[in-house]
Write an enzyme that holds these catalytic residues in place. Sequence first.
Site, mmCIF file in Angstrom:
data_model
loop_
_atom_site.group_PDB
_atom_site.id
_atom_site.type_symbol
_atom_site.label_atom_id
_atom_site.label_comp_id
_atom_site.label_asym_id
_atom_site.label_seq_id
_atom_site.Cartn_x
_atom_site.Cartn_y
_atom_site.Cartn_z
ATOM 1 C CG HIS A 367 -1.787 -1.222 1.064
ATOM 2 N ND1 HIS A 367 -1.978 -1.808 2.795
ATOM 3 C CD2 HIS A 367 -2.606 -2.468 0.689
ATOM 4 C CE1 HIS A 367 -2.533 -2.858 2.510
ATOM 5 N NE2 HIS A 367 -2.763 -3.108 1.365
ATOM 6 N NE ARG A 474 -3.713 0.505 -7.845
ATOM 7 C CZ ARG A 474 -3.128 1.417 -8.243
ATOM 8 N NH1 ARG A 474 -2.691 2.125 -8.276
ATOM 9 N NH2 ARG A 474 -1.888 0.698 -9.531
ATOM 10 N NE ARG A 510 -9.354 -1.847 -8.258
ATOM 11 C CZ ARG A 510 -8.085 -1.768 -8.126
ATOM 12 N NH1 ARG A 510 -7.395 -2.970 -9.019
ATOM 13 N NH2 ARG A 510 -7.417 -1.363 -6.887
ATOM 14 C CD GLU A 610 -8.237 -8.092 -10.856
ATOM 15 O OE1 GLU A 610 -7.626 -7.678 -9.710
ATOM 16 O OE2 GLU A 610 -9.325 -8.134 -10.626
ATOM 17 C CG ASN A 633 0.196 -5.315 -10.832
ATOM 18 O OD1 ASN A 633 0.529 -5.207 -12.291
ATOM 19 N ND2 ASN A 633 -0.257 -4.374 -10.779
ATOM 20 C CB CYS A 681 -5.468 -1.473 -15.396
ATOM 21 S SG CYS A 681 -6.940 -0.600 -15.300
#
Length: 756
Positions: A367, A474, A510, A610, A633, A681
């Site tokens: 984070h 986010r 999101r 994802e 990711n 992204c």
Amino acid sequence: MRDSVVGPRVLLRRLRELMAEPLGPQERLDQIVRDIAKNMVAEVCSLYVLRADSVLELYATEGLNPGSVHLAQLRLGQGLVGTIAASARPLNLSNAQEHPAFAYLPETGEEIYHSFLGVPVLRAGRTLGVLVVQNRTMRTYRDDEVEALETTAMVIAEMIATGDLARLSRPGMELDLRRPVSFTGVAFNDGVGLGHVVLHEPRIVVTNLFNEDSEAEIRRLDAALGSLRLSIDDMLSRREVAFEGEHRDVLEAYRMFANDRGWVRRLEEAVRNGLTAEAAVEKVQSDMRARMLHMTDPYMRERMSDFDDLANRLLRQLLGRSPDDVAAALPKDSIIVARSMGAAELLDYPRDKLRGVVLEDGAITSHVVIVARAMGIPVVGQLKGAVSMSENGDAIIADGEDGAVHLRPQPDVESAYAEKVRFRARRQELYRELRSKPSTSKDGVHIDLLMNAGLAVDLPQLADSGAAGIGLFRTELQFMVAATFPRAEAQERLYRDVLDIARGKPVTFRTIDIGGDKVLPYFKGAGQEENPALGWRAVRLTLDRPGLLRTQMRALLRAAGGHELKVMLPMVTELGEVAQAREIIDREVRHLSRFGHLLPTSLKIGAMLEVPSLLFQLDELMEAVDFVSVGSNDLFQFVMATDRGNSQLADRFDPLSVPFLRVLRRIVEAGKRANRPVTLCGELAGKPISAMALVGLGYRSISMSPASIGPVKAMLTELPVGELTAFIDENLAGNSARLPMRALLQTFADDRGIPL
């Protein structure tokens, strides 16, 4: 020793007198070891000092061959002395020669001595040397004698740390004090920072070591402990601290430690042995830190951080210092050095003074790294030992390009990096010139370059970077930096600010993506999970706790009144989850409509791809949603079975490998068949070489950190997309790729002068 209270006090009083006498450093050391031997009725007392080359050199002795001083030496980990230095633990042996680590140094003449007591010379948990006493008779030294020698070692540590012994060092054999140190870690965020160390958990350097009145110092200690306990009780009673959750658990642990009788007893013993209250705190904590540093149990290592913080709080109480005093004194070129830290803690530092962050732990998806990336701050992580080797104010260089950190750098290293910073500044000027130009390839193909965001601090970069919009907002970051769940009003205010600043540019929100590695301290989730990345997180969590999603959607719908609203669901695994989420969202739309609220002009629901299961229902997915965003990711992590936070796997698997590029091409082709927009992204979009690959695969919309937009646009303006597409298709067909795709793409760019 003659008396468990008088002995150490007499010795400390004598040491204090010696420190005040006008003696040379060698003469002072020689007298110190003589006095220690006399006080402890020992036939030998020796001091070994750790050099910069990890060798322990005999600096002074009483009882051993005086000709061996500055000649006798042991490597770190070699012999009893080297073992003590490496483990930071004392050794108390009745017959030293029977110990498996014993190493005979013939030049010292120590073979006639059997009993051995050695303690590490510690400062802030860092080993600076070893202090030893020996006797011919076989005996085990008493606990009060061990305590006395450890207390004496603390005084010697201050002598070493102040540089008094530096004049005794030979060229090339300097002490392990202010020497330049270079680390190689992992680059978490691009950029180069030159500045000075600011320890996130700053050690308070204790300079007043000896007490004049033990009872008065005990009273000072009791008063400070009382104030510390009251401050912790006050934090626990505040309304913003949730009644449950990890945040409260940490404070409860602090309260338990602050009332721990064993800890308090050790502090009182150190005071009664002649130290001031603050020196006692430093000694006890340094001993504890040195021991716990060698523990492998992660729980115990976390407790070390708790005790460190508690000791610092107690020192501030004793010295009357406030945390605000530290913040006010920050240098204008601060580089934060920390074992680990939270996103909220980074935001507490003034942005205009930050030049970089160095972490002993962390991962690229931590984070704090996400927030630092949003702030444009270089970050280097996974640098074990960086905190203990650093002091506040040390010169430091953090290179977020190659993961190097240089502590107390040599002048030529500093000059080289200063030139590197100037070069980067010139390159950034070029990127600024591109800001207003269209993101169009050399052969006229337009690509939307969007930015990732998540906090109010990100928003000014929308205009500064020249981004076409926000491809990933986010929303969970607002939750992660808060002490409790943000109220609907606070969420709505942030979302409205985002849309207002966007000025009509597209924004994709999101929905809250917590769980897994994104733990909210005030939210009691599923508890400890064996595989958190595959566990109760993202849309799985919000569908099980629909109140979270309903509150967030109501805030989004109200904030987007009169605007287009794009909402993306994270970690969708099967299409039923999209249907469930749509039902919750539709219910909120009906609720707001019934009460006359202004609604968005259009509402588009998308999914973040994802999870590999969606690869086998691509056509159905495209029909079920209005758009798709590829979360590269997590998708790479799951497709390649690679923990992206594991440093041992960081370079093992390449996202530009043939298998993963084929996966990405399947997704964009499915979007074209269904006429559905597909955006990627993630980290893959932010590097020019991988962004080039994405464009060649057919992606026409990619989202990245704001700082990446300039380099990617510079690449794009020189890119012949048609040629690249044919090149990639040829090398992805069958098994024709003899070289790794990354190498082939680099050659393609080099041959055409494309800047990467």
